[in-house]
Design an enzyme around this catalytic site. Structure first.
Site, PDB file in Angstrom:
ATOM      1  N   ARG A  45     -11.593   3.521  -3.758  1.00 20.95           N
ATOM      2  CA  ARG A  45     -11.657   2.818  -2.478  1.00 20.95           C
ATOM      3  C   ARG A  45     -12.554   3.611  -1.534  1.00 20.95           C
ATOM      4  O   ARG A  45     -13.004   4.699  -1.867  1.00 20.95           O
ATOM      5  CB  ARG A  45     -10.260   2.528  -1.878  1.00 20.95           C
ATOM      6  CG  ARG A  45      -9.164   3.502  -2.154  1.00 20.95           C
ATOM      7  CD  ARG A  45      -9.376   4.863  -1.575  1.00 20.95           C
ATOM      8  NE  ARG A  45      -9.669   4.806  -0.148  1.00 20.95           N
ATOM      9  CZ  ARG A  45     -10.288   5.734   0.546  1.00 20.95           C
ATOM     10  NH1 ARG A  45     -10.725   6.844  -0.044  1.00 20.95           N
ATOM     11  NH2 ARG A  45     -10.520   5.618   1.830  1.00 20.95           N
ATOM     12  N   ARG A  88     -13.213  -7.242  -3.211  1.00 24.22           N
ATOM     13  CA  ARG A  88     -12.786  -6.923  -1.841  1.00 24.22           C
ATOM     14  C   ARG A  88     -13.858  -7.459  -0.880  1.00 24.22           C
ATOM     15  O   ARG A  88     -15.049  -7.231  -1.101  1.00 24.22           O
ATOM     16  CB  ARG A  88     -12.603  -5.403  -1.651  1.00 24.22           C
ATOM     17  CG  ARG A  88     -11.502  -4.819  -2.541  1.00 24.22           C
ATOM     18  CD  ARG A  88     -11.159  -3.396  -2.137  1.00 24.22           C
ATOM     19  NE  ARG A  88     -10.393  -3.369  -0.890  1.00 24.22           N
ATOM     20  CZ  ARG A  88     -10.119  -2.251  -0.213  1.00 24.22           C
ATOM     21  NH1 ARG A  88     -10.585  -1.090  -0.648  1.00 24.22           N
ATOM     22  NH2 ARG A  88      -9.408  -2.294   0.898  1.00 24.22           N
ATOM     23  N   GLN A 195      -3.869   6.413   3.368  1.00 27.46           N
ATOM     24  CA  GLN A 195      -5.073   7.132   2.916  1.00 27.46           C
ATOM     25  C   GLN A 195      -5.225   8.471   3.645  1.00 27.46           C
ATOM     26  O   GLN A 195      -5.785   9.422   3.104  1.00 27.46           O
ATOM     27  CB  GLN A 195      -6.327   6.281   3.152  1.00 27.46           C
ATOM     28  CG  GLN A 195      -6.485   5.084   2.225  1.00 27.46           C
ATOM     29  CD  GLN A 195      -5.881   3.830   2.798  1.00 27.46           C
ATOM     30  OE1 GLN A 195      -4.985   3.883   3.632  1.00 27.46           O
ATOM     31  NE2 GLN A 195      -6.355   2.689   2.350  1.00 27.46           N
ATOM     32  N   ASP A 236     -16.598   0.321   7.204  1.00 33.30           N
ATOM     33  CA  ASP A 236     -16.718  -0.570   6.046  1.00 33.30           C
ATOM     34  C   ASP A 236     -17.863  -1.556   6.213  1.00 33.30           C
ATOM     35  O   ASP A 236     -18.419  -2.062   5.238  1.00 33.30           O
ATOM     36  CB  ASP A 236     -15.409  -1.319   5.804  1.00 33.30           C
ATOM     37  CG  ASP A 236     -14.400  -0.362   5.199  1.00 33.30           C
ATOM     38  OD1 ASP A 236     -13.729   0.357   5.956  1.00 33.30           O
ATOM     39  OD2 ASP A 236     -14.330  -0.301   3.958  1.00 33.30           O
TER      40      ASP A 236
END
Ligand code: MRU
Length: 342
Positions: A45, A88, A195, A236
């Site tokens: 990820r 994703r 995370q 992102d």
């Protein structure tokens, strides 16, 4: 650091981040479907790492295509690309990397299939190597913003684990540390998937960079007490107007930083900048499984069964809350990014 992703003995080898920090385990993906599944289930990820892994997934899938004519071969590779692209929706690096592989596929169409397969594999390795170089360049630019003695807050994991190595936000921190600056890091735990707790704390401890873990709701109190001098996070997707999508909770950190007069920086490579997306409102936000919120690790329940859950994986921080965006080319005001990267 152990590599996040690498090509090893004909497989895509991933450090299984869903098992950290308890277990340091590797997953050897021998088909592209396993690569796609690893992206979907967060075994790998972080936007740049997802992009690199997808490129390797395309290369891996291409090796197994048996077609001997270009048209049939290309058709099969495009199916693989589509499968990987459906994993994703928010991190634009995924689509950027797949598009790059597709462009190569088309540009060398006259070559023998065996050469095309080799070129696709080589390109995925070029993307991986480039990602590490981009992170190191970001680190050098970002480190100039950090003064020895500062305490820096980060959210989620934008480290070596979220990239091919070195990290974006943590790359900036790592570079400052390597320059001998005495810094402390505050890591938000980053609910619901943790995370920050599982990955950022682990990664920084591996490098012996001082890190203190807090729960997400503690950041404001620390800022008010003057315990944080700078925030740096990853991204992102960055829209043309400088709005930034990043892990859910990033927006709250940015609002708090603004309220306390603390600089708030975003570190990201060009592959995260998406000029086709005009503003943050146009960025697709991934909705994830409610079990991430109602349980710990999908098993231990922490909420009544059947409760309604809202679980967006990302939020959008508007450009006006961002002090600067640290890229491999330097540090830019969010509004100046589109002109630089068009
Ligand atoms: O859901 P994740 O763990 O993939 O989310 C990761 C983040 O939000 C990171 O901050 C972002 O991808 C930048 S990584 C350099």
């Amino acid at each position: 650091m152990v590599p996040t992703v690498e090509w090893k003995d004909g497989a895509v080898r991933l450090l299984d981040q869903s098992r950290l920090p308890e277990f340091v385990e590797f997953l050897d993906c021998r088909d592209y479907q396993t690569v796609a599944d690893a992206i979907r289930t967060l075994k790998v990820r972080g936007a740049p790492a997802i992009g690199v892994t997808a490129a390797m997934g395309v290369a891996l899938g291409a090796q197994t295509v048996t077609a001997s004519e270009y048209e049939a071969f290309a058709q099969a590779v495009l199916v693989i690309c589509e499968h990987l692209a459906a994993t994703r929706p928010t991190a634009v690096n995924l689509f950027w990397a797949i598009e790059r592989m597709k462009r190569l596929l088309t540009s060398i169409r006259t070559q023998p299939i065996a050469s095309i397969k080799a070129a696709l594999l080589n390109e995925s390795q070029v993307i991986l190597d480039e990602d590490i170089a981009l992170c190191k360049a970001m680190g050098q630019h970002g480190a100039t913003l950090i003064v020895s003695g500062q305490t820096i807050l980060t959210h989620c994991n934008a480290g070596a684990l979220a990239t091919a190595g070195y990290g974006t936000a943590l790359g900036v921190i790592r570079a400052a540390w390597e320059q001998g600056k005495q810094i402390q890091v505050i890591a938000d735990e980053t609910r619901p998937v943790l995370q920050g707790a599982r990955l950022t704390a682990w990664e920084l401890m591996q490098d012996k960079i001082p890190v203190t873990l807090i729960t997400d709701n503690m950041a404001g109190s620390l800022m008010r007490q003057g315990k944080i001098q700078l925030c740096v996070v990853g991204a992102d997707r960055i829209a043309a107007n400088g709005d930034v999508a990043n892990k859910i909770g990033t927006y709250s950190v940015a609002v708090l930083a603004k309220a306390h007069g603390i600089p708030f920086y975003v570190a990201a490579p060009y592959s995260t900048i998406d000029l086709k997306t005009k503003t943050g409102a146009d960025i697709p936000i991934e909705q994830r499984n409610p079990l991430e919120v109602t349980t710990i690790h999908g098993s231990h329940p922490i909420a009544p069964q059947g409760v309604a859950v809202y679980n967006p994986a990302f939020d959008v921080t508007p450009a006006e809350l961002i002090t600067g965006i640290i890229t491999e080319r330097g540090v830019f005001k969010p509004a100046g990014l589109a002109a630089e990267f068009q």
